[in-house]
Structures are given as C-alpha cells and as structure tokens.
Design an enzyme around this catalytic site. Sequence first.
Site, PDB file in Angstrom:
ATOM      1  N   ARG A  43       8.820 -32.571 -28.059  1.00  0.00           N
ATOM      2  CA  ARG A  43       9.281 -32.221 -26.705  1.00  0.00           C
ATOM      3  C   ARG A  43      10.206 -33.283 -26.105  1.00  0.00           C
ATOM      4  O   ARG A  43      10.218 -33.479 -24.889  1.00  0.00           O
ATOM      5  CB  ARG A  43       8.096 -31.978 -25.767  1.00  0.00           C
ATOM      6  CG  ARG A  43       7.219 -30.809 -26.144  1.00  0.00           C
ATOM      7  CD  ARG A  43       7.928 -29.485 -25.836  1.00  0.00           C
ATOM      8  NE  ARG A  43       7.008 -28.373 -25.875  1.00  0.00           N
ATOM      9  CZ  ARG A  43       6.481 -27.794 -24.784  1.00  0.00           C
ATOM     10  NH1 ARG A  43       6.803 -28.204 -23.586  1.00  0.00           N
ATOM     11  NH2 ARG A  43       5.657 -26.787 -24.920  1.00  0.00           N
ATOM     12  N   ARG A  50      11.574 -32.214 -19.390  1.00  0.00           N
ATOM     13  CA  ARG A  50      11.600 -32.498 -17.952  1.00  0.00           C
ATOM     14  C   ARG A  50      11.525 -33.959 -17.562  1.00  0.00           C
ATOM     15  O   ARG A  50      11.809 -34.304 -16.423  1.00  0.00           O
ATOM     16  CB  ARG A  50      10.479 -31.716 -17.251  1.00  0.00           C
ATOM     17  CG  ARG A  50      10.856 -30.260 -17.061  1.00  0.00           C
ATOM     18  CD  ARG A  50       9.660 -29.469 -16.601  1.00  0.00           C
ATOM     19  NE  ARG A  50       8.646 -29.514 -17.642  1.00  0.00           N
ATOM     20  CZ  ARG A  50       7.419 -28.983 -17.526  1.00  0.00           C
ATOM     21  NH1 ARG A  50       7.070 -28.411 -16.402  1.00  0.00           N
ATOM     22  NH2 ARG A  50       6.565 -29.046 -18.521  1.00  0.00           N
ATOM     23  N   ARG A  61      18.413 -27.764 -15.566  1.00  0.00           N
ATOM     24  CA  ARG A  61      17.290 -26.900 -15.205  1.00  0.00           C
ATOM     25  C   ARG A  61      17.465 -26.326 -13.795  1.00  0.00           C
ATOM     26  O   ARG A  61      17.044 -25.207 -13.509  1.00  0.00           O
ATOM     27  CB  ARG A  61      16.018 -27.743 -15.265  1.00  0.00           C
ATOM     28  CG  ARG A  61      14.741 -26.987 -15.126  1.00  0.00           C
ATOM     29  CD  ARG A  61      13.586 -27.923 -15.410  1.00  0.00           C
ATOM     30  NE  ARG A  61      12.337 -27.221 -15.396  1.00  0.00           N
ATOM     31  CZ  ARG A  61      11.545 -27.139 -14.347  1.00  0.00           C
ATOM     32  NH1 ARG A  61      11.886 -27.741 -13.215  1.00  0.00           N
ATOM     33  NH2 ARG A  61      10.414 -26.466 -14.411  1.00  0.00           N
ATOM     34  N   ASP A 119      12.308 -22.356 -27.849  1.00  0.00           N
ATOM     35  CA  ASP A 119      10.870 -22.268 -27.601  1.00  0.00           C
ATOM     36  C   ASP A 119      10.225 -21.437 -28.692  1.00  0.00           C
ATOM     37  O   ASP A 119      10.878 -20.577 -29.294  1.00  0.00           O
ATOM     38  CB  ASP A 119      10.572 -21.657 -26.224  1.00  0.00           C
ATOM     39  CG  ASP A 119       9.159 -22.030 -25.764  1.00  0.00           C
ATOM     40  OD1 ASP A 119       8.983 -23.127 -25.229  1.00  0.00           O
ATOM     41  OD2 ASP A 119       8.230 -21.234 -26.008  1.00  0.00           O
TER      42      ASP A 119
HETATM   43  O1  CP3 Z   1      10.575 -30.575 -28.667  1.00  0.00           O
HETATM   44  C1  CP3 Z   1      11.659 -30.305 -28.097  1.00  0.00           C
HETATM   45  O2  CP3 Z   1      12.239 -31.092 -27.347  1.00  0.00           O
HETATM   46  C2  CP3 Z   1      12.309 -28.991 -28.438  1.00  0.00           C
HETATM   47  C3  CP3 Z   1      12.067 -27.903 -27.559  1.00  0.00           C
HETATM   48  C4  CP3 Z   1      10.701 -27.241 -27.472  1.00  0.00           C
HETATM   49  C5  CP3 Z   1      10.294 -26.598 -26.279  1.00  0.00           C
HETATM   50  N1  CP3 Z   1       9.129 -25.950 -26.526  1.00  0.00           N
HETATM   51  C6  CP3 Z   1      11.029 -26.606 -24.998  1.00  0.00           C
HETATM   52  C7  CP3 Z   1      10.323 -26.275 -23.758  1.00  0.00           C
HETATM   53  C8  CP3 Z   1       9.715 -27.027 -28.422  1.00  0.00           C
HETATM   54  C9  CP3 Z   1       9.622 -27.532 -29.849  1.00  0.00           C
HETATM   55  C10 CP3 Z   1       8.731 -26.183 -27.820  1.00  0.00           C
HETATM   56  C11 CP3 Z   1       7.552 -25.680 -28.554  1.00  0.00           C
HETATM   57  C12 CP3 Z   1       6.477 -25.024 -27.802  1.00  0.00           C
HETATM   58  N2  CP3 Z   1       6.576 -24.156 -26.755  1.00  0.00           N
HETATM   59  C13 CP3 Z   1       5.114 -25.131 -28.160  1.00  0.00           C
HETATM   60  C14 CP3 Z   1       4.579 -25.895 -29.355  1.00  0.00           C
HETATM   61  C15 CP3 Z   1       4.549 -27.350 -29.133  1.00  0.00           C
HETATM   62  C16 CP3 Z   1       3.523 -27.821 -28.157  1.00  0.00           C
HETATM   63  O3  CP3 Z   1       3.911 -28.522 -27.201  1.00  0.00           O
HETATM   64  O4  CP3 Z   1       2.341 -27.509 -28.361  1.00  0.00           O
HETATM   65  C17 CP3 Z   1       4.381 -24.343 -27.262  1.00  0.00           C
HETATM   66  C18 CP3 Z   1       2.879 -24.146 -27.246  1.00  0.00           C
HETATM   67  C19 CP3 Z   1       5.319 -23.724 -26.371  1.00  0.00           C
HETATM   68  C20 CP3 Z   1       5.036 -22.762 -25.286  1.00  0.00           C
HETATM   69  C21 CP3 Z   1       5.504 -23.257 -23.973  1.00  0.00           C
HETATM   70  N3  CP3 Z   1       6.824 -23.372 -23.595  1.00  0.00           N
HETATM   71  C22 CP3 Z   1       4.710 -23.688 -22.882  1.00  0.00           C
HETATM   72  C23 CP3 Z   1       3.191 -23.740 -22.890  1.00  0.00           C
HETATM   73  C24 CP3 Z   1       5.575 -24.045 -21.845  1.00  0.00           C
HETATM   74  C25 CP3 Z   1       5.217 -24.463 -20.445  1.00  0.00           C
HETATM   75  C26 CP3 Z   1       4.578 -25.757 -20.360  1.00  0.00           C
HETATM   76  C27 CP3 Z   1       5.580 -26.885 -20.359  1.00  0.00           C
HETATM   77  O5  CP3 Z   1       5.458 -27.787 -21.168  1.00  0.00           O
HETATM   78  O6  CP3 Z   1       6.441 -26.847 -19.499  1.00  0.00           O
HETATM   79  C28 CP3 Z   1       6.898 -23.895 -22.334  1.00  0.00           C
HETATM   80  C29 CP3 Z   1       8.152 -24.204 -21.616  1.00  0.00           C
HETATM   81  C30 CP3 Z   1       9.058 -25.224 -22.233  1.00  0.00           C
HETATM   82  N4  CP3 Z   1       9.461 -25.238 -23.542  1.00  0.00           N
HETATM   83  C31 CP3 Z   1       9.702 -26.303 -21.573  1.00  0.00           C
HETATM   84  C32 CP3 Z   1      10.503 -26.955 -22.507  1.00  0.00           C
HETATM   85  C33 CP3 Z   1      11.408 -28.128 -22.290  1.00  0.00           C
HETATM   86  C34 CP3 Z   1       9.598 -26.624 -20.082  1.00  0.00           C
HETATM   87  C35 CP3 Z   1      10.424 -25.635 -19.385  1.00  0.00           C
HETATM   88  C36 CP3 Z   1      10.940 -26.120 -18.097  1.00  0.00           C
HETATM   89  O7  CP3 Z   1      10.190 -26.070 -17.144  1.00  0.00           O
HETATM   90  O8  CP3 Z   1      12.110 -26.526 -18.056  1.00  0.00           O
END
Ligand code: CP3
Length: 355
Positions: free
Chosen positions: A39, A43, A52, A88
């Site tokens: 990640r 943010r 964003r 994602d």
């Molecule tokens: O790692 C990276 O920088 C690459 C991008 C990436 C994102 N999501 C961007 C994202 C990756 C590899 C993911 C994978 C992901 N997404 C997982 C597996 C990895 C982990 O952390 O367990 C899961 C379970 C998700 C599902 C998901 N997407 C959730 C639960 C959320 C909301 C919670 C959160 O962390 O904000 C997201 C949104 C998300 N995906 C954001 C980002 C940067 C935040 C979105 C925002 O508010 O801008």
Amino acid sequence: MITTTHNRETISMQSLKNDLLLKALRGEKVSRPPVWMMRQAGRYLPEYQELRAKYDFFTRVQTPELAAAITIQPVDIIDTDAAILFSDILVVPQAMGLTVEMIEGRGPVLPKTIKSFEDVNALVVEEAASQLQYVYNAIKVTKQQLNNRVPLIGFAGAPWTLFCYMVEGKGSKTWDKAKTLCYTQPELAHALLQKITDVTIAYLKQQIVAGADCVQLFDSWAGVWDKQDFLTYAHPYNKQIVEAVKNDAPFTLFAKGVWHSLVEMQDTGANALGLDWANTAAFARGLTGNNITLQGNYDPAKLMQSPEKITKDVHQMINDFGVQRYIVNLGHGITPQIPVSHARAFIDAVKSWKE
Ligand code: CP3
C-alpha cells in the site's frame, strides 16, 4: 509462448537500472535486500491526497495516466526499489459483473452479493479478464514513465479474499457469513472460488504480457481459517494460480495470518512468501528450510515510532532474515496516519544497512 515470455523478461532485466527485487525473487545474490511497502501508493502521501481530492477512487483506478502517476509517487518521494500498480483487488468482482462502491470512511461496499447458484451462474467468467483492459493500459503507461528505474509489481486478490467481499458485501472482522456459506453450501462455495480462480489466472497473465515484471497474490483474510479449512477453501485455489502463472513471471504469495501452512505454500513453487508480524524470521526460515525468498514483516503501526527506532528495527530485521532471499516490507499495508518522513526512514534504513 514460454520462449517469448522469457525473452521479454531477459530484455527487461537487462535494461532495468535497479533489479534488486527481481534478483531477490529469483534467489540470486544481492549486495543488500530490496525494499518496498505494501500500500505504498496511498493516503499517507500528500501528493496522493491531491489527486484524491480531484477524482473519485475508480476514476483514479480506471484512468491509466492517473494510475501511473499514483504508482510512481512513492518511487519519487520515498525511493522504493519497486513500484506496485495503483489499482484494487476489487476490480475483479467488478469485471465479473458485480457493482463495487468505495465509500468514504467505510471502505468497499458491494450492494448485490452472491447467495445462490443462480448468482454464481450469472457471473462473467470468460470475458472478465478482457474487461480489465484499463489495467493493462495503466501498466503500459507506468512502464513507459518508470523508464526502467525499478520493476513494476502487478497483483490480484486471492479467491478466498475476493469471495469474502462478494458474499458479505462489505468489510468484516470475522467474515462469519462467508464462512457460513462454505460450511452450509460447500458446493456453491467451491463453484464460486473456482470461477474467481479462472478469472484471476487470465488477469495476472495479461498483466504480465502488458509489462508487469512480477506479481503478488494478496490473501488478506486467509488468517480467519484454521489450518484444515485454509487448506480446503483458500490454499487449493492459490496453488492453482501460482502453478499457472509462475512460469510467466516471478510470483509472491502473501496469505496474511497463515503461519501454520508455510510449507504447503512453499510447495506451490512460488518464488517468495509474504509474512505478517505474527511470524518470526527464525520460525519462517526454519520451516521453509531457508530455500525460498521471504518478504515482510514489520508491523505498519511500528512506523509511528521515531525514525531512529525504525532504522534500528529494520537493521535488526535484516540481521534476523539475512541479506539473501529477503525482501524488506511491512507485514500488511501502510496506514494513512504514518508521517512520510517515517516511511522514508524505513526505506533509507535498508540502504544504510552494513554487514
Ligand atoms: O499497494 C499499493 O500501493 C497498490 C495499490 C493497492 C490498493 N489496494 C489501493 C487502495 C493494493 C495492492 C490494494 C489491495 C487491496 N485492496 C487489498 C489487499 C491488501 C490488503 O491491504 O490487505 C484489499 C483487502 C483491498 C480492498 C480495499 N480497498 C479496502 C478494504 C479499501 C478501504 C480501506 C483502505 O485502506 O482505505 C480499499 C481502498 C483502497 N485501495 C485505497 C487505496 C490507496 C484507499 C482509497 C482512498 O481512500 O483513496
């Protein structure tokens, strides 16, 4: 086919300016371990917050130029040894025909969930991977803009983790509805897991064709199972994916919370296993006979400590895991409140490490 892939990899390896990650994945000797953070595009970076504020989540994901810009931010700002595509895991359920909304303060929501065989039969399978052309375009634009500075990691969610969201429709601590479906309607559960697996194999292969240098499978919620059920509902599908994709590009398997089945995961033939902080280097090295690359496993919450303490901890982690066959990373994704200077300290500590 294999020859073409091999040629492409050879070319990209020769021209990459920093190929530490690919070397570590292949078990080749390195002068120091590579480092990146799960990640890392997100943010905690003010530059991410700027984009964003202007574009909603799926616009950022679906616009190749925006996805590329966000992917490259941590390479520019904290100097990681790899980029991971900004996207994602939930784009796969979307491509299979489900609606996914990203709701401020709540995370992902799927208004219509999978409950019956009828729902499973209605899912898109064969054409799903080709619906994700915007991901392959984002990879192409990112590769061009990275200009061979560091490798680009592609990724997908593991079938069990995607199943959790497709069945429950939102995040959960226990995933008890998803588990209940497995216990009460195992045939339905396996049918859904297999469809997700088939789509994921095609999806990862196309990411590699588009230019991803290696890939990672995220099984974020595998830790809710005991060993027997992990080996029934999660692992067999992860194994199918690793076996189908590992000859196309180096493969990292990350099953969070699964300290008990490292040997089974190693037996898939993955190049690397991702570890969370519930594991120790000694335990994981012992179980895997020290002959697979390990990645991890700093608790992201520990990035709230002082940069001096982070540096000390990272040096200790390298001593514990060893320099070879090791990729420095967190045990799960970085969280929004981490100061950029602390994220930077984590990366810099690896570069200042001396034997
Ligand atoms: O790692 C990276 O920088 C690459 C991008 C990436 C994102 N999501 C961007 C994202 C990756 C590899 C993911 C994978 C992901 N997404 C997982 C597996 C990895 C982990 O952390 O367990 C899961 C379970 C998700 C599902 C998901 N997407 C959730 C639960 C959320 C909301 C919670 C959160 O962390 O904000 C997201 C949104 C998300 N995906 C954001 C980002 C940067 C935040 C979105 C925002 O508010 O801008």
